[in-house]
Structures are given as C-alpha cells and as structure tokens.
Write a protein that holds these residues in place. Structure first.
Motif, PDB file in Angstrom:
ATOM      1  N   ARG A  14       0.831  -1.211   0.000  1.00  0.00           N
ATOM      2  CA  ARG A  14       0.000   0.000   0.000  1.00  0.00           C
ATOM      3  C   ARG A  14       0.868   1.266   0.000  1.00  0.00           C
ATOM      4  O   ARG A  14       0.599   2.222  -0.737  1.00  0.00           O
ATOM      5  CB  ARG A  14      -0.941  -0.014   1.204  1.00  0.00           C
ATOM      6  CG  ARG A  14      -2.055  -1.045   1.086  1.00  0.00           C
ATOM      7  CD  ARG A  14      -2.809  -1.228   2.399  1.00  0.00           C
ATOM      8  NE  ARG A  14      -3.597  -0.069   2.761  1.00  0.00           N
ATOM      9  CZ  ARG A  14      -4.862   0.128   2.388  1.00  0.00           C
ATOM     10  NH1 ARG A  14      -5.470  -0.766   1.628  1.00  0.00           N
ATOM     11  NH2 ARG A  14      -5.522   1.204   2.775  1.00  0.00           N
ATOM     12  N   ALA A  15       1.929   1.258   0.798  1.00  0.00           N
ATOM     13  CA  ALA A  15       2.801   2.437   0.856  1.00  0.00           C
ATOM     14  C   ALA A  15       3.518   2.646  -0.479  1.00  0.00           C
ATOM     15  O   ALA A  15       3.623   3.782  -0.976  1.00  0.00           O
ATOM     16  CB  ALA A  15       3.813   2.283   1.988  1.00  0.00           C
ATOM     17  N   GLN A  16       4.025   1.558  -1.052  1.00  0.00           N
ATOM     18  CA  GLN A  16       4.707   1.681  -2.341  1.00  0.00           C
ATOM     19  C   GLN A  16       3.743   2.149  -3.429  1.00  0.00           C
ATOM     20  O   GLN A  16       4.096   2.961  -4.292  1.00  0.00           O
ATOM     21  CB  GLN A  16       5.321   0.334  -2.726  1.00  0.00           C
ATOM     22  CG  GLN A  16       6.467  -0.098  -1.833  1.00  0.00           C
ATOM     23  CD  GLN A  16       6.931  -1.517  -2.143  1.00  0.00           C
ATOM     24  OE1 GLN A  16       6.244  -2.287  -2.817  1.00  0.00           O
ATOM     25  NE2 GLN A  16       8.117  -1.864  -1.643  1.00  0.00           N
ATOM     26  N   LEU A  17       2.542   1.640  -3.383  1.00  0.00           N
ATOM     27  CA  LEU A  17       1.544   2.011  -4.386  1.00  0.00           C
ATOM     28  C   LEU A  17       1.171   3.484  -4.260  1.00  0.00           C
ATOM     29  O   LEU A  17       1.050   4.211  -5.257  1.00  0.00           O
ATOM     30  CB  LEU A  17       0.315   1.122  -4.221  1.00  0.00           C
ATOM     31  CG  LEU A  17      -0.753   1.167  -5.313  1.00  0.00           C
ATOM     32  CD1 LEU A  17      -0.163   0.870  -6.669  1.00  0.00           C
ATOM     33  CD2 LEU A  17      -1.852   0.157  -4.992  1.00  0.00           C
ATOM     34  N   MET A  18       1.007   3.961  -3.022  1.00  0.00           N
ATOM     35  CA  MET A  18       0.680   5.376  -2.819  1.00  0.00           C
ATOM     36  C   MET A  18       1.816   6.264  -3.324  1.00  0.00           C
ATOM     37  O   MET A  18       1.572   7.308  -3.950  1.00  0.00           O
ATOM     38  CB  MET A  18       0.409   5.651  -1.339  1.00  0.00           C
ATOM     39  CG  MET A  18      -0.909   5.083  -0.840  1.00  0.00           C
ATOM     40  SD  MET A  18      -1.183   5.438   0.902  1.00  0.00           S
ATOM     41  CE  MET A  18      -1.326   7.232   0.886  1.00  0.00           C
ATOM     42  N   ALA A  19       3.036   5.838  -3.085  1.00  0.00           N
ATOM     43  CA  ALA A  19       4.172   6.638  -3.565  1.00  0.00           C
ATOM     44  C   ALA A  19       4.177   6.695  -5.087  1.00  0.00           C
ATOM     45  O   ALA A  19       4.441   7.753  -5.677  1.00  0.00           O
ATOM     46  CB  ALA A  19       5.481   6.037  -3.036  1.00  0.00           C
ATOM     47  N   LEU A  20       3.905   5.581  -5.725  1.00  0.00           N
ATOM     48  CA  LEU A  20       3.833   5.562  -7.185  1.00  0.00           C
ATOM     49  C   LEU A  20       2.740   6.482  -7.701  1.00  0.00           C
ATOM     50  O   LEU A  20       2.932   7.249  -8.649  1.00  0.00           O
ATOM     51  CB  LEU A  20       3.566   4.139  -7.682  1.00  0.00           C
ATOM     52  CG  LEU A  20       4.733   3.198  -7.931  1.00  0.00           C
ATOM     53  CD1 LEU A  20       4.208   1.833  -8.361  1.00  0.00           C
ATOM     54  CD2 LEU A  20       5.668   3.756  -8.986  1.00  0.00           C
ATOM     55  N   MET A  21       1.585   6.414  -7.069  1.00  0.00           N
ATOM     56  CA  MET A  21       0.442   7.202  -7.522  1.00  0.00           C
ATOM     57  C   MET A  21       0.685   8.701  -7.344  1.00  0.00           C
ATOM     58  O   MET A  21       0.117   9.513  -8.093  1.00  0.00           O
ATOM     59  CB  MET A  21      -0.813   6.793  -6.756  1.00  0.00           C
ATOM     60  CG  MET A  21      -1.302   5.381  -7.035  1.00  0.00           C
ATOM     61  SD  MET A  21      -1.984   5.178  -8.695  1.00  0.00           S
ATOM     62  CE  MET A  21      -3.464   6.196  -8.604  1.00  0.00           C
ATOM     63  N   ARG A  22       1.511   9.071  -6.380  1.00  0.00           N
ATOM     64  CA  ARG A  22       1.707  10.495  -6.064  1.00  0.00           C
ATOM     65  C   ARG A  22       3.012  11.046  -6.632  1.00  0.00           C
ATOM     66  O   ARG A  22       3.368  12.190  -6.388  1.00  0.00           O
ATOM     67  CB  ARG A  22       1.657  10.685  -4.558  1.00  0.00           C
ATOM     68  CG  ARG A  22       0.370  10.172  -3.934  1.00  0.00           C
ATOM     69  CD  ARG A  22       0.374  10.217  -2.430  1.00  0.00           C
ATOM     70  NE  ARG A  22       0.073  11.546  -1.918  1.00  0.00           N
ATOM     71  CZ  ARG A  22      -0.005  11.852  -0.632  1.00  0.00           C
ATOM     72  NH1 ARG A  22       0.202  10.912   0.280  1.00  0.00           N
ATOM     73  NH2 ARG A  22      -0.292  13.078  -0.244  1.00  0.00           N
ATOM     74  N   VAL A  48      -6.751   2.634  -2.840  1.00  0.00           N
ATOM     75  CA  VAL A  48      -5.918   2.777  -1.641  1.00  0.00           C
ATOM     76  C   VAL A  48      -5.846   4.242  -1.223  1.00  0.00           C
ATOM     77  O   VAL A  48      -5.952   4.577  -0.025  1.00  0.00           O
ATOM     78  CB  VAL A  48      -4.513   2.201  -1.892  1.00  0.00           C
ATOM     79  CG1 VAL A  48      -3.569   2.558  -0.741  1.00  0.00           C
ATOM     80  CG2 VAL A  48      -4.585   0.683  -2.062  1.00  0.00           C
ATOM     81  N   LEU A  49      -5.673   5.135  -2.171  1.00  0.00           N
ATOM     82  CA  LEU A  49      -5.647   6.563  -1.833  1.00  0.00           C
ATOM     83  C   LEU A  49      -6.967   7.008  -1.215  1.00  0.00           C
ATOM     84  O   LEU A  49      -6.981   7.802  -0.263  1.00  0.00           O
ATOM     85  CB  LEU A  49      -5.346   7.387  -3.084  1.00  0.00           C
ATOM     86  CG  LEU A  49      -3.909   7.307  -3.625  1.00  0.00           C
ATOM     87  CD1 LEU A  49      -3.798   8.022  -4.963  1.00  0.00           C
ATOM     88  CD2 LEU A  49      -2.915   7.894  -2.623  1.00  0.00           C
ATOM     89  N   ARG A  78     -11.324  12.268   3.019  1.00  0.00           N
ATOM     90  CA  ARG A  78     -12.220  13.238   2.372  1.00  0.00           C
ATOM     91  C   ARG A  78     -11.578  14.053   1.250  1.00  0.00           C
ATOM     92  O   ARG A  78     -12.191  14.187   0.182  1.00  0.00           O
ATOM     93  CB  ARG A  78     -12.835  14.165   3.411  1.00  0.00           C
ATOM     94  CG  ARG A  78     -13.816  15.173   2.784  1.00  0.00           C
ATOM     95  CD  ARG A  78     -14.651  15.869   3.824  1.00  0.00           C
ATOM     96  NE  ARG A  78     -15.508  14.956   4.559  1.00  0.00           N
ATOM     97  CZ  ARG A  78     -16.651  14.452   4.079  1.00  0.00           C
ATOM     98  NH1 ARG A  78     -17.042  14.756   2.844  1.00  0.00           N
ATOM     99  NH2 ARG A  78     -17.376  13.641   4.819  1.00  0.00           N
ATOM    100  N   PRO A  79     -10.389  14.616   1.407  1.00  0.00           N
ATOM    101  CA  PRO A  79      -9.882  15.435   0.289  1.00  0.00           C
ATOM    102  C   PRO A  79      -9.800  14.645  -1.025  1.00  0.00           C
ATOM    103  O   PRO A  79     -10.189  15.155  -2.072  1.00  0.00           O
ATOM    104  CB  PRO A  79      -8.498  15.877   0.782  1.00  0.00           C
ATOM    105  CG  PRO A  79      -8.561  15.773   2.267  1.00  0.00           C
ATOM    106  CD  PRO A  79      -9.466  14.615   2.560  1.00  0.00           C
ATOM    107  N   TYR A  80      -9.289  13.433  -0.937  1.00  0.00           N
ATOM    108  CA  TYR A  80      -9.155  12.643  -2.162  1.00  0.00           C
ATOM    109  C   TYR A  80     -10.515  12.182  -2.656  1.00  0.00           C
ATOM    110  O   TYR A  80     -10.788  12.197  -3.866  1.00  0.00           O
ATOM    111  CB  TYR A  80      -8.247  11.433  -1.899  1.00  0.00           C
ATOM    112  CG  TYR A  80      -7.914  10.670  -3.157  1.00  0.00           C
ATOM    113  CD1 TYR A  80      -6.964  11.151  -4.051  1.00  0.00           C
ATOM    114  CD2 TYR A  80      -8.562   9.478  -3.458  1.00  0.00           C
ATOM    115  CE1 TYR A  80      -6.662  10.456  -5.219  1.00  0.00           C
ATOM    116  CE2 TYR A  80      -8.276   8.781  -4.620  1.00  0.00           C
ATOM    117  CZ  TYR A  80      -7.319   9.277  -5.501  1.00  0.00           C
ATOM    118  OH  TYR A  80      -7.028   8.599  -6.651  1.00  0.00           O
ATOM    119  N   VAL A  81     -11.379  11.783  -1.737  1.00  0.00           N
ATOM    120  CA  VAL A  81     -12.719  11.330  -2.127  1.00  0.00           C
ATOM    121  C   VAL A  81     -13.493  12.461  -2.802  1.00  0.00           C
ATOM    122  O   VAL A  81     -14.167  12.253  -3.825  1.00  0.00           O
ATOM    123  CB  VAL A  81     -13.481  10.794  -0.896  1.00  0.00           C
ATOM    124  CG1 VAL A  81     -14.969  10.632  -1.195  1.00  0.00           C
ATOM    125  CG2 VAL A  81     -12.883   9.450  -0.467  1.00  0.00           C
TER     126      VAL A  81
END
Length: 905
Positions: free
Chosen positions: A714-722, A739-740, A746-749
């Motif tokens: 999850r952490a690696q995926l979030m880093a990739l996405m951002r 995952v994000l 709320r901000p992302y949603v």
C-alpha cells in the motif's frame, strides 16, 4: 412534441373526430384476464402472442428529435391473418395512439381501435367487422415519450447536446413502436428517419436516399433489412461523430467488401481508432470459422454513454457502452482483452442470433452460450498473446456458484412470465452454457463440433431455430445419440453434477468407479436426485493420452485394463468437465502433490472442485489453503490468481478479528514472494511475458493491497500514484485510486466525486466509482451511497455504484439500512435493473435473521425487480448459505502448510 408535417397534424386533429371509439386510443388501461369475443372467452396472451396473425413486413417512418421529450411516427405492418377474426393481438407499451386503420387485400381502408391490455405491453387492435383470412396492413400513427430508463428508445445528454439511442432486447421494442415483439417473428424492415438539422441517424442499413426539408432537417430512407426480429433493430440519432474505418475485403464466398464505421458522441470520434483497427482481423477470423458469408452489408460500432449492457448485437449495428468501446491501443491489457472478447462475442452474434434467431426466449442460450463459447476462441486464434484460451473454462467455474443454488434454473428455461425472460440473461445462459459447449467440443474434437455448428446455421439462415434443431444437427453430424443426450441433460437440468470418483485395481486391471448426484453446499435444501449424462476424461499416467468415457448412470464402473494401477488418478483431464469432483481426502492429498505440474486448465478445475467440497462440508478449509498456496507461484496468471475470490470469502467468514488477522498473515507469507518476483513496476518478467505479467500484477496488487491490507504494498503504491515524474503502470492505477481513497479520506474522495461530476470520459468515471466503493470511512461511505440521487450521475453508473456496495463488507449493515430508508427515492431514481441490483450486495449479511428481513422487504417488491421473484429467491438463499457456512467448521479451521513437492503420474 417533435416537429410534425402539416398532414400529420391534420391527422392528429381530425381522425379522433371521424372514427368511432378513438377516445381510448392513447389509453393504456389494463383489462381483466379474459376478454369476451363472439366465439367465447379468450385469454389475454402473456409472453407469447396467438398465431391468429403473423407479421410479414414493417415500414417504420419515425421523426426523432432528442431535443424533444417524445418522438412520433407512422408504422405499417403487413400481416397474414390466418383465421377469421375481428381483432389481432400484438405488443405496444405506453404509446400515444392518434390513429389506427386496417388496409385489406382489396385496398379498403377500415377503421380500427387500439388498447393496451396489460402493463407489460400486450395490446389489442379491434376491427370494425370480422375479416376473412388474408394479407392485411395495420397502419398506426402515434407518438411516445423517450424512455426514462435505458430501455426502448431513450435520450442521453452530454455537454448540452442531446442524443437518442435504442436498446430493444429483450422486449422493449414495444416501447418504441407497435409490433409483434417476439424473436420468432422475423421480417424485413423499411425504415425512414426524419431528423433535425445537424443530427445524424444510424440504423441497421445504410441510407439509400436523403431529402433536405424546410428548416434544414433531413429525411433519410434506409435500405431494406434482411429478415430480423424486433429486438435486433437499432437507432442512434444526434450530433454524432461518424468515423470511417477500414473496409473488410471480400472473403471466400462473400464477394462484396464490408464498410466499417465507428459512431460516438460529438468530439469522441478519434477515440474509436483502436476498436476500428482490430475489427477486420476479428471479423475475418469469425467469418472463416462459420464458412457462411456475413449477411448485413455494413458494420457500425456505436459507443453509447449511458448503456447498462456492455454490448448489443443489433444486426450490422452493434451498440457498446463507452467504457468498453472507447479503449486505446495503450490501455491496460485487461481493458483491451475484455474489449476484444466482447467485440468477438457481438460479431459472433451476427451469425448466432441475427442470421439464425432462437424461436423463443427459452432458447436464448442458442445466442448467448454459443457467442460466449466462440468469442474467446476467436480472439485466441487471432491474437493468442491476449491469453483468452482458458476464459470459457474459467468463467464456467465461476458460474457454478450461481448454479449451486436451489433457486437456480436450467439453461433452457420455460418462459411463462416476462420476469422469466429477464432471468434468462444470466451466467447460467452465458457462462454455464459456454462451458457446457466447450466440454462437448473437447469430447468430440473441434473439427467435428464445428461441423455440427455450421450444419445447424446453414439449415436456418434468415430463420429461427430451437434447441431441438441444434440437437438434430449434432445427431446428424456425430451419429452418437449418447452425446446428444449428454447435451440435452445439461441444457434441461438445473444445478452442478457432483461426481464421486475413485479407482480399484483387480487382476483384470484398472477400474474407474463413478457415482453422481446433484451438488449442494452446506445449508442447501436442493434435491440431489438428478443425474446427468456427462463426459469424463481421466489420466492414469503422464505418458498416455486421457481416457474418456460417458457417464450415463447414477453409479458406474469403467474398466481400463490397458493401464497400470496408478499411484494417483488425475480426474477431469483437460479441465473442461462441467462438474464438481468428490474425492476421498487421501485422493485429494495425492493430487495436491502433483497439482503444480498439471496443465493450467486442470489446475483451475481441480482447485474449484476442492473449494466446492469445502463449501459442502466434505473437506477441511486447510486442504484448500494448501492447494491455493501450492499454485501461488505458477506462471499462468489465471491459475495463480484463481484462489483470490475464495480466499476473500474465507477472510469474510472468519469468526473473530483475531482469526482474520492470522489468516491474513498466513496468506501474506505465501504471496509476498510472488509480489517480489512480479513487482509493482515492469521488470524482467514483463520482457519475457508482458501480457501474462500485466494481468497477474493487476490481480495480485489488488489482492495484497485491498484484501490482505499489505502495508508495504500500500505504501509503495501510494508513492507511485503520487509521483509527478512518471505515471504508475496502467494495470495498478485502479487499485492505487482505491488505496488513496482509503488512506487520504475526504480530500481525495471529494476529488474523485468531482471527477465523476465533470469528466466525460466514461472509463475514468467508472474507475472513480470503483474507488469510491472501496472507502473504509463509514461517514464517507454514507455520502457515497447518496450519490445515487445525484442528477449528474448516469443511470448505468447508479447501477454500478449499487452493485459495488458489497466490496467493503464492513459497510453492509449500513447499506442495508440505507436501502430500507430510501427505497421510495431509489424507485423514483432508477429502473427495474437498479431495483434488481439492490439485493445483490447483501449476501455478506450472513445470518438467518437477516435473510428473513431481506425476504420480507423485497418479496412485495418482486414485480419491480429485474428478474422478479427469482432475484429475491437467490439473494435470500445466498444469505442463508453464508450463515450456514459461518456456523460450520468452514470458518474455524486454521491454515495448513503448503504440500511437499511431488511428481505427475
């Protein structure tokens, strides 16, 4: 009202004044079940019209302006009146009838009256006097509202522009024009469409004449169609992009080229490039398989933005949802693969269904099962790198869940109500039907089975056919009555066979022992009395071809004296058998030692059979976990990921959070090494097997990140996405968005909701909705559920949102409370499809009291649900079965270690 000619306006004004009885023409007043006529009491027809009249030809002259709330037209139906009568029955629903007349064979124009008799569109036309058998023309002048759901002729809007599209399958043509709305009635159609300035019009044939009208509108006259049933007509009207695609060259017996066009909303035409580019290859692959020239002269591919089906095989004019058709050459492997199989499915329908149509809805499997079986074969033949060779078997295994219910139905189901028609379009017809055909093909061989298929089609070109017709073609080509009886048993019997199998080795050599009954899971009340005639292939040793036999009785012994006594017998060799195996625990343990070395199709079939035995209470869950872990590292993506849905079920069934955490840890230890080998980003495996690796990465990342909650992934995926410097691999973006949404809240949603609100990219909107359905915050989940009522959410997206409510099982109690509190608003917002989707996520409630509550709530609403009472039956049964499984040892057995390595016999 749409614009009408002066003559049409005059008809609307004068005819009601001149013809007796016309005050009721626009009414849709249901009558009683019996209508009194001169020759006694006549029952109102239900799903099948009487044979008093049959249509011979239609002439449709429609004015369609999507900027208006309704459309209008004149329809002439030439009919054969087969016996003396003062009326005929046909279909029409919510049509505002302005005038009806009958033109006799002698040219007389006689007044007639129209009345809709039942809410689902059975109508009666009464003549002023009894008429002798003859050829008549029924002439209707009428108007109708665009349908508010996604059936019939409906409107959609985007960027301030309005469009009209059609969806007439199964019985929605009656909402668009008066007709004989059954598949057995195939006739030619002459179609004229009048549209406003700036609008395009597409239907089943190309225009042969065009007239410009005062004000810039156009009247387009189209070529006469070949004989078609009502449900295969199609219309698209609006400021459409029409893109010329590659012309398909002549092929064999077809001497004329086939023009291909793409049709999309204004500005989206360029996005049709990939779909148009792949069409000739798929088309020619299928045409060569059939050996029958394509019949419809042209092929249009239409992208509809609000379309709840993924595809519709209208003759020469295939309609797709935008999410599926507007794929790009650089889209994910999974998106392109899904589109290619869907595209092949709809093209195959141009023969299965369009050229040869089922005579009734009870034989819709002759359409859908055959197209579902052939489509992956065609894609695999044309582009084997898309890895569709095992798709039919994989989806047939998935269909066994539905087929294991006591409330399931047979592939060939008697049709007594319109709800029966709706339930005929489920995974029993599509996936089980395709799997049964694949089993038969595997047993007799592809060449022999192809001969039976093409024989059947050639016998009924431009006509209709029944199951018996196909059985006849199979008998005439195979000369094997047992084979025909096998297919007949699978088509006519509901449920999954449970085949108990063992072997003995007396002095005479190997003997295979079989016993069969209907499979049922724990808690099921289904009768087990049925038995099938089923093909079985076993492999006693690795050096020989499988030994195949036809199991015809409840118990049988098959002598295979030519084989030595094996240490382990591999059942369901080839993996195509549609049954669940019942083996002794010792036999299963022996099989598990060789399971990693078996062919992929056999691995999937055995793994699913073992799951079936666990769910039935005959084997412990630890044995399934052993099997799943032993296949975690196999190369084939579909085998390596086959256990993921079942492992999620075990997680959901765990009795305590501690048990769930222990199982998660066990599974993480098994699959983390696989994740390390595959990687979040492309690497060595992608260079060796790019498509296989991408498909495995897609499923593996989703399983680890969303079901096992692997913090590292999850952490690696979030880093990739951002990371703004480079986008992540396309196949992990959907999971990354989910995952994000879970981690950022709320901000992302809110950003995802804005994306759905403002984007016109249907695929991006779908991905955003999928991510929204994975939020874990209960407050945000409640806000997302209420998006169902947002006016900017398309109706097909409302249905997507509801179907996805079960993905985070912790939200199910809140979802159930929301359904009960908001049912009136949901009914007003949605359609029968929406209503039918509501019970689907509730399986995870998993308790007998919940089952009682769901039944009490939905049973009175059954008539408003797509699928009717069967939808309620199946939802309630699933909850009860889940409760029975949770109460059993299924949720209490600890994980087991992986099996030791072994050798294939």
């Amino acid at each position: 009202m749409p614009a009408l000619s002066r003559l049409s306006l005059l008809v609307l004004i004068l005819v009601p004044l001149l013809v007796p009885g016309t005050a009721a023409w626009g009414a849709a007043r249901p009558k009683t079940a019996k209508v009194q006529v001169d020759d006694g009491a006549e029952m109102v027809p239900t799903v099948r019209l009487p044979d008093t009249a049959r249509p011979l030809r239609y002439r449709l002259n429609l004015t369609i302006d999507p900027d208006q709330s309704e459309y209008s037209g004149q329809v002439d139906i030439k009919i054969a009146l087969t016996k003396t009568s003062d009326h005929v029955w046909l279909n029409g629903r919510d049509l505002e009838m302005a005038a009806v007349e009958v033109v006799t064979a002698a040219g007389e124009h006689l007044p007639a009256t129209w009345e809709q008799v039942t809410p689902d569109g059975v109508a009666r036309v009464d003549f002023a006097q009894p008429l002798q058998p003859q050829t008549l023309t029924l002439r209707f002048t009428y108007s109708a509202p665009f349908d508010p759901s996604l059936d019939g002729l409906y409107r959609v809007s985007e960027k301030g522009l309005n469009y009209a599209f059609s969806q007439f399958e199964a019985i929605s043509a009656r909402q668009a024009w008066p007709c004989f709305d059954e598949p057995r009635f195939k006739t030619p159609y002459d179609i004229t469409l009048t549209v406003k300035a700036g609008d395009e019009a597409v239907t089943n044939t190309l225009p042969v004449r065009q007239e410009t009208l005062p004000g810039g509108g156009r009247r387009l006259t189209f070529g006469t169609t070949r004989p078609l049933p009502t449900y295969l007509l199609a219309f698209a009207v609006g400021p459409l992009d029409i893109v010329k695609g590659p012309t398909i060259p002549p092929n064999g017996a077809r001497r004329k080229p086939i023009p291909v066009r793409g049709v999309a909303l204004h500005g989206k035409g360029p996005r049709l490039a990939y779909a148009l580019s792949v069409t000739p290859g798929l088309f020619l692959t299928l045409e060569r398989y059939f050996g029958i020239p394509y019949a419809y002269g042209k092929l249009d591919l239409i992208a509809a933005p609000d379309f709840d089906a993924v595809g519709m095989e209208n003759a020469g004019t295939i309609l797709y949802s935008e999410q599926r058709l507007l794929v790009a050459a650089d889209d994910t492997v999974d998106a392109r693969r899904r589109f290619l199989v869907l595209h092949a499915h709809e093209i195959a329908h141009q023969w299965f269904g369009d050229l040869v149509t089922p005579a009734g809805w009870d034989d819709i499997w002759l359409n859908e099962a055959f197209a579902s079986w052939l489509a992956p074969k065609a894609v695999d033949s044309w582009q084997p790198r898309m890895l569709t060779a095992r798709m039919v078997e994989q989806e047939a295994l998935e269909a066994m869940d539905l087929d294991s219910l006591a409330s399931t139905r047979a592939i060939r189901q008697p049709i007594t109500t319109t709800s029966d028609i709706e339930t005929a379009f489920d995974n029993i017809t599509y996936r089980k039907g395709a799997g049964v055909l694949a089993m038969m093909e595997s047993y007799v061989g592809p060449a022999a089975f192809r001969k039976a298929v093409t024989t059947h089609l050639r016998r009924h070109i431009d006509g209709v056919a029944t199951a018996q017709d196909f059985f006849g073609a199979l008998a005439d080509t195979m000369h094997d009555p047992v084979l025909v009886e096998s297919l007949r048993s699978y088509i006519n019997l509901p449920g999954v066979p449970r085949l108990s199998l063992g072997w003995t080795c007396p002095r005479t050599g190997l003997q295979v022992l079989t016993a069969q009954r209907r499979y049922r899971p724990l808690g099921s009340e289904a009768s087990t009395a049925a038995h099938w005639t089923l093909p079985l292939c076993v492999q006693p040793n690795a050096a020989s071809a499988p030994a195949c036999m036809m199991v015809t009785a409840a118990r049988q012994t098959f002598p295979l004296g030519q084989y030595a006594c094996p240490a382990v017998l591999v059942p369901n060799a080839t993996g195509t058998g549609y049954f669940r195996l019942s083996l002794t625990t010792e036999h299963w343990r022996r099989l598990l030692t060789v399971l990693p070395r078996l062919p992929a199709a056999e691995q999937m079939a055995l793994l699913e059979s073992l799951w079936g035995e666990v769910v039935a209470g005959h084997q412990p869950p630890s044995l399934y976990l052993t099997a799943a872990v032993s296949l975690a590292g196999v190369p084939a993506w579909d085998v390596a990921s086959a256990s993921f849905p079942r492992l999620k079920q075990l997680l959901d069934l765990a009795p305590t959070e501690g048990d769930r955490a222990a199982l998660r840890l066990f599974l993480l230890q098994a699959w983390r090494p696989v994740m390390a080998r595959v990687g979040l980003t492309p690497g060595k495996l992608d260079r060796v097997a790019p498509e296989n690796t991408a498909l495995l990465r897609d499923r593996l990342v989703a399983f680890l990140a969303l079901e096992l909650r692997d913090e590292t992934v999850r952490a690696q995926l979030m880093a990739l996405m951002r990371d703004p410097s480079a986008p992540p691999p396309a196949e992990v973006q959907a999971t990354g968005m989910a995952v994000l949404a879970q981690e950022l809240g709320r901000p992302y949603v809110d950003g995802l909701i804005d994306q759905v609100k403002t984007s016109t990219d249907a695929e991006h909107r779908e991905m955003a909705l999928d991510a929204l359905n994975r939020v874990t915050d209960p407050v945000l989940a409640a806000q997302i559920r209420d998006l169902v009522f947002a006016p900017w959410l398309k109706l097909n997206e409302v249905n997507m949102l509801i179907r996805g409510q079960g993905r985070e099982s912790s939200h199910l109690p809140a979802y159930w409370a929301w359904v009960q509190a908001n049912i009136a608003h949901i009914r007003a917002r949605g359609s029968t499809t929406t209503m039918g989707a509501l019970p689907l996520p509730l399986e995870g409630l998993c308790s007998a009291p919940a089952a009682d509550q769901v039944e009490a709530f939905f049973r009175p609403l059954a008539g408003e649900l797509e699928g009717g009472g069967r939808t309620v039956d199946q939802a309630v049964e699933r909850i009860r079965l889940c409760a029975a499984q949770r109460a059993s040892t299924l949720s209490q057995t600890p994980p087991a270690p992986a099996p030791p390595p072994g050798q294939r016999p």
